[in-house]
Scaffold this motif. Sequence first.
Motif, PDB file in Angstrom:
ATOM      1  N   MET A   1       0.846  -1.171   0.000  1.00 31.09           N
ATOM      2  CA  MET A   1       0.000   0.000   0.000  1.00 31.09           C
ATOM      3  C   MET A   1       0.892   1.234   0.000  1.00 31.09           C
ATOM      4  N   GLU A   2       0.475   2.196  -0.780  1.00 31.71           N
ATOM      5  CA  GLU A   2       1.189   3.465  -0.864  1.00 31.71           C
ATOM      6  C   GLU A   2       0.276   4.573  -0.366  1.00 31.71           C
ATOM      7  N   ARG A   3       0.792   5.438   0.463  1.00 30.11           N
ATOM      8  CA  ARG A   3       0.023   6.588   0.943  1.00 30.11           C
ATOM      9  C   ARG A   3       0.373   7.788   0.081  1.00 30.11           C
ATOM     10  N   VAL A   4      -0.680   8.462  -0.381  1.00 28.84           N
ATOM     11  CA  VAL A   4      -0.497   9.650  -1.203  1.00 28.84           C
ATOM     12  C   VAL A   4      -1.412  10.755  -0.690  1.00 28.84           C
ATOM     13  N   GLU A   5      -1.100  11.970  -1.052  1.00 26.67           N
ATOM     14  CA  GLU A   5      -1.950  13.096  -0.738  1.00 26.67           C
ATOM     15  C   GLU A   5      -2.796  13.403  -1.960  1.00 26.67           C
ATOM     16  N   ALA A   6      -4.090  13.518  -1.760  1.00 29.69           N
ATOM     17  CA  ALA A   6      -5.013  13.796  -2.866  1.00 29.69           C
ATOM     18  C   ALA A   6      -5.728  15.115  -2.593  1.00 29.69           C
ATOM     19  N   GLU A   7      -6.181  15.759  -3.670  1.00 26.48           N
ATOM     20  CA  GLU A   7      -6.968  16.978  -3.544  1.00 26.48           C
ATOM     21  C   GLU A   7      -8.445  16.593  -3.513  1.00 26.48           C
ATOM     22  N   LEU A   8      -9.178  17.123  -2.563  1.00 23.71           N
ATOM     23  CA  LEU A   8     -10.602  16.827  -2.408  1.00 23.71           C
ATOM     24  C   LEU A   8     -11.409  18.032  -2.865  1.00 23.71           C
TER      25      LEU A   8
END
Length: 88
Positions: A1-8
Amino acid sequence: MERVEAELFTDGGNDAVVRLPGRRFPGVLIQGDSLAILRSEVAEVVEAFDQGDVEEAQEAASLLLAGLDALLMRYSAALEAHEIPRPY
């Protein structure tokens, strides 16, 4: 699993509009249970056609289309609110 930052771009909900890193356009995050419901609605249309019940198939397809239209409108509104052109 990779953690990423996403725009909401919308509230979290069951159909959040988000943009992942490296993507030009946002997408729609559909929760697993909502995806399963969508799949069962398509299966209902197919089953009704297989059984020759065109009226039932048409009704189920119309409901499915209305739901997808609402999802697409939510997506379009989120893009418009953030001045992002539609990818279609």
